[in-house]
Design a protein around this motif. Structure first.
Motif, short mmCIF file in Angstrom:
data_model
loop_
_atom_site.label_atom_id
_atom_site.label_comp_id
_atom_site.label_asym_id
_atom_site.label_seq_id
_atom_site.Cartn_x
_atom_site.Cartn_y
_atom_site.Cartn_z
N VAL A 39 0.83 -1.21 0.00
CA VAL A 39 0.00 0.00 0.00
C VAL A 39 0.86 1.25 0.00
CG1 VAL A 39 -1.65 1.33 1.37
CG2 VAL A 39 -2.01 -1.11 1.01
N THR A 40 1.93 1.26 0.80
CA THR A 40 2.77 2.46 0.84
C THR A 40 3.64 2.62 -0.40
OG1 THR A 40 4.47 1.27 2.09
CG2 THR A 40 2.85 2.53 3.35
N SER A 41 3.72 1.59 -1.24
CA SER A 41 4.51 1.73 -2.47
C SER A 41 3.85 2.65 -3.47
CB SER A 41 4.76 0.36 -3.10
OG SER A 41 3.56 -0.18 -3.60
N PHE A 42 2.58 2.99 -3.28
CA PHE A 42 1.90 3.91 -4.18
C PHE A 42 2.24 5.37 -3.90
CE2 PHE A 42 -1.04 0.22 -4.16
CZ PHE A 42 -0.91 -0.11 -5.51
N PHE A 43 2.91 5.64 -2.80
CA PHE A 43 3.26 7.00 -2.41
C PHE A 43 4.78 7.16 -2.51
CE2 PHE A 43 -0.51 5.68 -0.04
CZ PHE A 43 -1.43 6.61 -0.51
N HIS A 44 5.22 8.12 -3.32
CA HIS A 44 6.65 8.29 -3.57
C HIS A 44 7.43 8.72 -2.34
CE1 HIS A 44 6.25 7.73 -7.87
NE2 HIS A 44 5.18 8.51 -7.84
N ASN A 45 6.81 9.50 -1.47
CA ASN A 45 7.55 10.03 -0.32
C ASN A 45 7.65 9.03 0.83
OD1 ASN A 45 4.83 10.14 0.22
ND2 ASN A 45 4.90 12.14 1.21
N LEU A 46 7.03 7.86 0.72
CA LEU A 46 7.10 6.84 1.78
C LEU A 46 8.04 5.70 1.41
CD1 LEU A 46 3.34 6.61 2.83
CD2 LEU A 46 5.19 7.78 4.01
N HIS A 47 9.06 5.99 0.61
CA HIS A 47 9.93 4.91 0.14
C HIS A 47 10.73 4.27 1.25
CE1 HIS A 47 13.67 7.27 0.31
NE2 HIS A 47 12.91 8.29 -0.03
N LEU A 48 11.04 5.00 2.32
CA LEU A 48 11.76 4.39 3.44
C LEU A 48 10.90 3.32 4.13
CD1 LEU A 48 13.50 7.48 5.06
CD2 LEU A 48 14.56 5.60 3.84
N LEU A 49 9.66 3.67 4.44
CA LEU A 49 8.74 2.71 5.05
C LEU A 49 8.47 1.54 4.11
CD1 LEU A 49 6.80 1.96 7.37
CD2 LEU A 49 5.05 3.29 6.18
N THR A 50 8.31 1.83 2.84
CA THR A 50 8.03 0.80 1.86
C THR A 50 9.18 -0.19 1.74
OG1 THR A 50 6.65 2.31 0.59
CG2 THR A 50 7.48 0.39 -0.56
N SER A 51 10.38 0.32 1.62
CA SER A 51 11.52 -0.58 1.41
C SER A 51 11.85 -1.39 2.66
CB SER A 51 12.73 0.21 0.93
OG SER A 51 13.06 1.23 1.84
N TRP A 52 11.77 -0.80 3.85
CA TRP A 52 12.09 -1.55 5.06
C TRP A 52 11.02 -2.59 5.38
CZ3 TRP A 52 16.59 -2.21 7.05
CH2 TRP A 52 17.57 -1.24 6.92
N THR A 53 9.75 -2.23 5.27
CA THR A 53 8.71 -3.23 5.53
C THR A 53 8.74 -4.33 4.47
OG1 THR A 53 7.05 -1.88 4.39
CG2 THR A 53 7.16 -1.72 6.80
N GLY A 54 9.08 -3.98 3.25
CA GLY A 54 9.23 -4.99 2.20
C GLY A 54 10.38 -5.94 2.49
N LEU A 55 11.50 -5.39 2.95
CA LEU A 55 12.65 -6.23 3.26
C LEU A 55 12.35 -7.19 4.41
CD1 LEU A 55 15.63 -6.85 2.67
CD2 LEU A 55 16.21 -5.11 4.37
N PHE A 56 11.75 -6.66 5.48
CA PHE A 56 11.39 -7.53 6.60
C PHE A 56 10.29 -8.51 6.23
CE2 PHE A 56 13.04 -3.97 9.42
CZ PHE A 56 14.24 -4.62 9.65
#
Length: 99
Positions: A39-56
């Motif tokens: 869900v957060t991958s649709f927002f460009h400014n949330l890339h930190l949250l997106t990448s870390w939650t994706g990695l975990f």
């Protein structure tokens, strides 16, 4: 005449009849992380949250698939693992883990 009643099985991950608390916890964690990452991958400014939650989510999903027991657990794990991977890759493309 005795007749048997066919009931629909309850929605459960423990289709073999045994409890699997560790495996079910990994399914839940992976599903939550996958949804957040996707869900957060649709927002460009949330890339930190997106990448870390994706990695975990990818790490938890791979561990969950490795120790899963039932097909229901594996099915949900693979869907959540795919969502985590999509979120992780889009987060990496938009700025990465450290911005």
């Amino acid at each position: 005449m005795a007749q048997t009643i066919h009931r629909m099985p309850a929605l459960t991950l423990n289709t073999d009849g045994h409890p699997h608390p560790r495996e079910n916890a990994l399914v839940g964690v992976t599903a939550v992380l996958g949804v957040i990452s996707f869900v957060t991958s649709f927002f460009h400014n949330l890339h930190l949250l997106t990448s870390w939650t994706g990695l975990f989510g990818i790490a938890a999903g791979l561990l969950g698939v490795f120790i899963s027991v039932t097909t229901a657990e594996r099915f949900i794990l693979m869907v959540a693992l795919g969502a985590s991977a999509v979120g992780f890759y889009l987060g990496m493309a938009r700025g990465g883990l450290w911005g």
